[in-house]
Design a protein around this motif. Structure first.
Motif, mmCIF file in Angstrom:
data_model
loop_
_atom_site.group_PDB
_atom_site.id
_atom_site.type_symbol
_atom_site.label_atom_id
_atom_site.label_comp_id
_atom_site.label_asym_id
_atom_site.label_seq_id
_atom_site.Cartn_x
_atom_site.Cartn_y
_atom_site.Cartn_z
ATOM 1 N N UNK A 213 75.518 -0.738 -36.211
ATOM 2 C CA UNK A 213 75.581 -2.164 -35.906
ATOM 3 C C UNK A 213 75.346 -3.029 -37.122
ATOM 4 N N UNK A 214 74.440 -2.591 -37.971
ATOM 5 C CA UNK A 214 74.077 -3.392 -39.153
ATOM 6 C C UNK A 214 75.195 -3.447 -40.177
ATOM 7 N N UNK A 215 76.012 -2.379 -40.278
ATOM 8 C CA UNK A 215 77.063 -2.345 -41.307
ATOM 9 C C UNK A 215 78.453 -2.566 -40.706
ATOM 10 N N UNK A 216 78.508 -2.928 -39.411
ATOM 11 C CA UNK A 216 79.801 -3.114 -38.728
ATOM 12 C C UNK A 216 80.698 -1.887 -38.919
ATOM 13 N N UNK A 217 80.164 -0.726 -38.583
ATOM 14 C CA UNK A 217 80.897 0.538 -38.756
ATOM 15 C C UNK A 217 82.177 0.538 -37.925
ATOM 16 N N UNK A 218 83.143 1.324 -38.378
ATOM 17 C CA UNK A 218 84.397 1.421 -37.629
ATOM 18 C C UNK A 218 84.201 2.217 -36.339
ATOM 19 N N UNK A 219 83.260 3.159 -36.363
ATOM 20 C CA UNK A 219 82.979 3.974 -35.177
ATOM 21 C C UNK A 219 81.633 4.674 -35.373
ATOM 22 N N UNK A 220 80.963 4.948 -34.265
ATOM 23 C CA UNK A 220 79.761 5.768 -34.279
ATOM 24 C C UNK A 220 80.096 7.088 -33.591
ATOM 25 N N UNK A 221 79.951 8.189 -34.329
ATOM 26 C CA UNK A 221 80.205 9.509 -33.754
ATOM 27 C C UNK A 221 78.884 10.239 -33.557
ATOM 28 N N UNK A 222 78.670 10.715 -32.345
ATOM 29 C CA UNK A 222 77.472 11.488 -32.030
ATOM 30 C C UNK A 222 77.903 12.923 -31.793
#
Length: 814
Positions: A213-222
């Motif tokens: 959220x802080x870096x405006x990522x393109x996607x979060x993969x878990x």
């Protein structure tokens, strides 16, 4: 930039970490990689702290185990020339950890602040070792301590993040860094006064989401050890399916209700930025996993996305007339719980306002009751409200889906499915959004409930039948063979999936919760444990499977006396054993009553006429309002076979022996020849015709000599047939003289019944009854001059087995 998080199972050992490194090598854009502690290390750290605090020196042994795991990982991951410096750093970290634990040992306690410091070492050690392993493959990789980026309050154990400060620190760091891969420890942070804090259960997911959220990522993969989120817990529901796409809200609901691949708070930081989440499998990276975004997606038109549960729930109820119409009770109640730091998971209140019901964790129940009863002590003393009522050992099950509000009847389907499987619902909650329907049930029923609901909503209405078969003789063997032969047909054409879960004969019994391989069932049964009726019943109850059917293929009186125990557990009973339905009328009626009360079919079509639809036809007559006035029948296929083959060339003894060998008689042929078997059958028809009668009211005109009836064993009985051969030859000669055939007939009329061997003339419907056939004539208010006639094979293993099979299918179609 992408943010990837790898859980404990993904970094459990050097082999798994190598898989993680391969995944990172295949990525094309800059990465922030958040890692958990090695699998189960956090649990071990918690255990060491508690042991140390209780002055148990064994904490040093567990600490040694932790040290050995990390040292081994370094030796397997890091080139030998580079190991020295890394081993030294890890040793320093472990020495610091040991100092903290020694302090707990000396003080005899572990504070929340000390606990967070101790638990932080799991992620610190794993992230450091993994970062060094990654650097060997990518020189542009680095380690960054999350404690320098994530700032929280001082709520140790589950700290609250200061997002304004945290977001700025993270954004500044990643704006300045030139590294392609940044490895960070999950779960840990720093309080605003500089102490180590942790982010609670699932904190590594949360760390990754905060960074995304802080870096405006393109996607979060878990990345985890399963192929995404599932329609149900695959460890409980073997047919559970991976969900392709799901909305943030649906994912949060499922996560809240126990879908452990995602920690609920994880979603919030990325939801606000509309950053998608993908859950992937470290061990099958080519699979797509589950994609979570703001868009709801109805898979194949199904509004339900998943079914989940929370175990170890207590239901607390505050009720009384003093609550009705009085403002402020709810506020007071939940303020009490808030002050005790007790989280409320589930709330429901009747419109009468007479009671408030809520669910909390079992561990909080006693504390909650004491606090509530203390806060409302005056109202309780004045009898305005009752003391808080606590029910333990419960679970919450939830059906979740974004589009549920647009589909009618889902609640009805859910509750009717649970009801049919005798799952008692203690409380219900459904929000106005209709994204979630929750119900509280007994924890012992969770597996049955989840499987039943999953079958209803996700498995194309294919109904699984779980069969527990007692008796594998001639008929039982044929029944099992028929099940095996027809499994594919039943699944494709009737949407039924019968599985044999247990088999038992008089010597052995065998259970397999996943279903016995019927191809080799004889070998499997031989390898089973010693047969025990009571243990068999207990095992069936403990398994508590949906759509359970007990199939009795014996002629055993003791087994027939166990039916009530199955029916009371919502386990259907199918039986060819006539003893129960021809026992005392009160027992017969009780079994019928239990069947209705517990929604467990009790079917016994094969009690009369083997595979012929005699009882079913009779039930339909009675149900439609017809009245049976008279019954005439040849109900013993074995006796019909015997008298059709008895001749001057074939002695009575030889024919009875043949009937026994071919499976037409009971194991003890005297039961057939004495008339007892036919008495039982006509009695069952009389009772199913809505008449009350006991078996001793049926007149038995036996054709056997008294001496034959009084024999003590099967061998003695056969010997008596030889001894009295002339008696039977005289009967045969009398039939020839009268130009008649011998038939053993059962009759009922005007409230009286009898069974007897009769001389049947040529113009009688029974005269041409051949082989082992049965025939029944029903004279009713509608069938007066010409009776309703049912005729066909009434004995034999194959036809009896097919009748049992038909009853099982009736239950499946119910």
């Amino acid at each position: 930039m992408k943010v990837l998080k790898f859980g404990g199972s993904s970094v459990n050992n050097a082999e798994n970490i190598q898989k993680v490194i391969t995944i990172l090598e295949n990525e094309k854009e800059p990465l922030a990689v958040v890692v958990s502690a090695f699998g189960k290390v956090t649990d071990l750290l918690l255990e060491t702290s508690l042991l140390a605090a209780s002055k148990d020196i064994q904490y040093k042994e567990i600490l040694k185990t932790i040290e050995d795991r990390h040292i081994l990982a370094i030796k397997e991951l890091i080139l030998i020339n580079d190991q020295s410096a890394i081993l030294s750093q890890v040793k320093r970290m472990l020495n610091h950890l040991e100092t903290l634990l020694d302090g707990c040992f000396l003080l005899g306690e572990v504070s929340n602040r000390s606990s967070d410091a101790i638990l932080s070492f799991g992620e610190l050690l794993s992230s450091y070792i993994i970062s060094e392993a990654v650097k060997q493959k990518n020189k542009n990789a680095m380690f960054k301590d999350s404690r320098e980026l994530i700032i929280t309050n001082k709520h140790f154990g589950k700290a609250t993040v200061d997002f304004s400060l945290t977001n700025a620190l993270i954004a500044d760091f990643f704006k300045e860094t030139k590294s392609e891969i940044v490895i960070l420890p999950g779960f840990i942070a720093t309080s605003n006064d500089g102490h180590v804090t942790t982010l609670g259960r699932g904190g590594s997911d949360y760390t990754a989401a905060i960074i995304a959220g802080a870096i405006d990522a393109s996607i979060l993969e878990i990345w985890t050890d399963v192929n995404g989120m599932f329609t149900a817990n695959p460890h409980i529901v073997s047919q559970a399916q991976s969900i392709e796409k799901i909305s943030y809200q649906e994912a949060m609901e499922l996560s809240h209700f126990g879908a452990k691949v995602l920690y609920p708070p994880t979603i919030q930081p990325v939801l606000n930025k509309n950053i998608p989440i993908r859950i992937k499998n470290t061990f099958e990276p080519v699979l797509d996993g589950t994609y979570i975004s703001s868009e709801a997606n109805a898979s194949n038109g199904n509004p339900i996305k998943g079914i989940s549960n929370i175990d170890n729930i207590s239901l607390l109820t505050v009720e009384g007339s003093g609550i009705i119409g009085v403002a402020g009770y709810s506020k007071r109640l939940f303020e009490v719980l808030s002050k005790e730091n007790i989280s409320v998971i589930f709330i429901t209140q009747a419109s009468s306002e007479h009671s408030i019901c809520f669910g909390i964790q079992d561990a909080d129940a006693e504390n909650a009751k004491i606090a509530i009863d203390t806060a409302f002590e005056f109202e309780i003393s004045q009898k305005k409200i009752d003391p808080c009522l606590v029910e333990n050992n419960l679970s919450i099950i939830a059906v979740v889906g974004e589009n549920m509000k647009n589909h009618q009847g889902l609640s009805g389907k859910m509750f009717s499915t649970l009801g049919k499987n005798n799952v008692n619902i203690r409380a219900i909650a459904q929000g106005a959004s209709e994204r979630n329907i929750s119900a509280v049930i007994a924890q012992k029923d969770v597996k049955k409930a989840l499987n039943s609901l999953h079958e209803k909503f996700f498995e194309d209405d294919i109904k699984q039948l779980n069969l527990f078969v007692m008796g594998v003789g001639n008929v039982g063997e044929k029944f099992i063979d028929q099940i095996h032969q027809q499994q594919k047909y039943l699944k494709e054409n009737l949407q039924l999936n019968p599985r044999v879960i247990a088999l038992s004969n008089s010597r052995k019994m065998y259970f397999d919760e996943e279903g016995i391989a019927l191809k080799d069932w004889k070998t499997i049964l031989d390898s089973g444990e010693t047969a025990d009726k009571d243990n068999f019943i207990a095992r069936v109850k403990v398994l508590n499977l949906r759509n359970s059917v007990f199939v009795d293929v014996t002629a055993n009186e003791v087994i027939s006396q166990t039916y009530d125990q199955y029916l009371r557990q919502n386990i259907s009973v199918v039986t060819c054993n006539k003893i129960a339905c021809s026992s005392a009328f009160e027992n017969y009626k009780n079994l019928k009553k239990l069947s209705r009360k517990f929604n467990a079919p009790f079917l016994f079509e094969t009690n009369v006429g083997a595979g012929l639809p005699i009882i079913d036809t009779l039930k339909n007559l009675v149900a439609s309002g017809d009245k049976v006035n008279k019954i005439q029948a040849v109900l013993s296929g074995s006796l019909n076979f015997i008298f059709n083959n008895f001749s001057e060339e074939n002695s009575f003894y030889d024919v009875v022996k043949q009937a026994q060998a071919e499976g037409y008689t009971e194991p003890d042929p005297k039961i057939d020849l004495s008339g007892v078997d036919v008495m039982r059958k006509i009695l069952i028809l009389i009772r199913e015709s809505n008449y009350e009668m006991e078996i001793d009211a049926i007149e038995n005109k036996s054709f056997l000599p008294k001496e034959c009836l009084e024999t003590a064993s099967v061998d003695d009985f056969f010997e008596s047939l030889k001894t009295y051969s002339s008696h039977f030859e005289d009967i045969l000669q009398e039939a020839k003289v009268k130009d008649c055939r011998l038939k053993y007939v059962a009759e009922f009329e005007n409230g009286k019944a009898n069974v007897s061997l009769q001389f049947i003339p040529k113009d009688h419907p029974f005269y041409n009854l051949e082989g082992k056939d049965n025939i029944v004539l029903f004279y009713t208010d509608r069938y007066v001059d010409q009776p309703l006639l049912i005729k066909g094979a009434g004995a034999g293993a194959a036809v009896t087995a097919s009748g049992i099979f038909a009853d099982v299918i009736r239950i499946g179609n119910n």
